[in-house]
Write an enzyme that holds these catalytic residues in place. Sequence first.
Site, PDB file in Angstrom:
ATOM      1  N   ASP A   1       0.830  -1.197   0.000  1.00 20.27           N
ATOM      2  CA  ASP A   1       0.000   0.000   0.000  1.00 20.27           C
ATOM      3  C   ASP A   1       0.873   1.259   0.000  1.00 20.27           C
ATOM      4  OD1 ASP A   1      -1.959   1.906   0.354  1.00 20.27           O
ATOM      5  OD2 ASP A   1      -2.423   1.365   2.420  1.00 20.27           O
TER       6      ASP A   1
ATOM      7  N   ASP B   1      -1.743   5.923  -5.187  1.00 21.23           N
ATOM      8  CA  ASP B   1      -2.038   5.016  -4.075  1.00 21.23           C
ATOM      9  C   ASP B   1      -2.441   3.647  -4.596  1.00 21.23           C
ATOM     10  OD1 ASP B   1      -2.862   3.715  -1.798  1.00 21.23           O
ATOM     11  OD2 ASP B   1      -4.462   5.127  -1.294  1.00 21.23           O
TER      12      ASP B   1
END
Length: 425
Positions: A126, A310
Site C-alpha cells: 500500500d 495510491d
Amino acid sequence: MVSLTDLFLASLLVPTSLGSALPPRIDTIDQRGGRVTLKQVRNPRGHKAFNPARATYRTFLKYGVPAPDYIKKAVAHIDEEQEEAFARIKRDTGSAAAIPINEVDIAYVTPVTIGTPPQTLMLDLDTGSSDLWVFSSLTPSNQVRGQEIYSPTKSSTSKLLSGHTWSIRYGDGSGSRGTVYTDNFTIGGLEVKSQAVQAALEVSSSFTQEQSLDGLVGLGFSALNTVRPSSQLTFFDNARPNLDEEVFTADLKYHATGSYDFGFIDSKKYAGNITYTTVQQSPGYWTHSLSGYSVGSGAFQASQISGISDTGTTLLYLPTAIVTAYYRQVQGAQNSQYYGGYVFPCSSTLPTFTFGIEGARFTIPASYINYTRISPTSTTCYGGLQSSSGLGINIFGDVALKAAFVVFSGTNPPRIGFAIKPLAS
C-alpha cells in the site's frame, strides 16, 4: 445491547460475500541479489460480487474523512440489490454455483514471512500508508476471522520495542492499534532484519471482515508511520541499502496478473522513456501533480492536478469539474446518490481518459472506467472515475495506475515516473 444503528454501521464494512474482498495473490517469480520480482496470481477462491460504493466508503475511512450519509446508504442499497440478484439466480437455476463471478480488480496481496522460524502472512502492498501492521496473537479472538496471525513469542528473533505503540484512526471513528516488535521480515527473498512489525491489539471491523488480508505493508514515506514516541522506517526504507537501485515499480494489470519489482527497473515491461515528476513527500504520501487531462478525442486541458498515487485505493478520484466533463459524454450517466457515485447504462459507450505527467500522456482505456455492474444481473454500471469532493485530496488509484508502468524512486529528492506499456482493453 447492540443498537440497530450499530448493526447498520457494522454492515457497511462487511463484504457482500467472503469472496468480494478476496484479491489476487502474488507469488515470487524471481530474486537475484538486490532485486526481487513479485508476480500476481488470482486468488483461487474468487468472488461473487463487489460493492463499488463500499470502495468509496473505505477510501473516506482510510484518509480519515467521515463518509457522507448518502454513501453509507448507497452501500446498503447495493448490498440489497446484490442479495436479491443472488437469490433470484439461485431460485431460477436451483444452484448457487450458477451465480456469475463479477470480475473486477479490487486489491492485491503478497505473501511475506516474519520471524524465526518464518511465519507466513498475506499482506497488502500500500503506497498510501506507511505502517507495517499485522494481525497477531495479541489480537482479540473475536476480531480474527480466518486471518493468519504473527506470534512474537514463537519467533526467536522477535524483540519488543519497549514503550512504543501505534494507532490508526479512520473516518468513521474506528481504528487499529497495538504494540511494536522488531523481527526479521522477508518479501520474495528480500530480507530486512530488525524490521519494525506493528502487532495489532485491536483492528477495525473493516479489516476483521477481510479474511484474506492479514495486514498491510505501507510503502509511503517513513514520516507517515504512526509508531510513537519514535516513528519507524518502512520496509522499503530499511531495504534500500541492499537494493541494486533505490526503487520499486508497480506493473498492475487489467483483469490479469501484474507484478511489483524491488531494486530494479525492468525495461521489458514498458516502451519508450520513463517520464519523472517531483514528489511532495509531506506528510508522507507519494503526492505529485498531473499536468492536465483530456476526455476521449477532445483537446488536452493543461492544469496542475495534485494528488496521491495510491496502490491501496481501487478507483480514480479527481475534481468534480473533470469528472462531470467526462460523464457528460456518456449517454445516460448520472451522479446517483442512491448508488453513491456516477453510474450509467452498461450498454453505453464510454470515452477514454488521458492524463498528463509533465509532457507525457497516458490513456486509460474506456473498459477500465466501466468498472463493474451494480449487481451480477444489473444493467447499471458503476464508474471507475469518481469525484474527490469531500475527500480533500485527489487520489490516483488502481484504475489510473493500471494504465502505466509506474516507478517509485527513493532517490534524493524522491520522484515518481510513468511509462507507456501495452494495455489490455
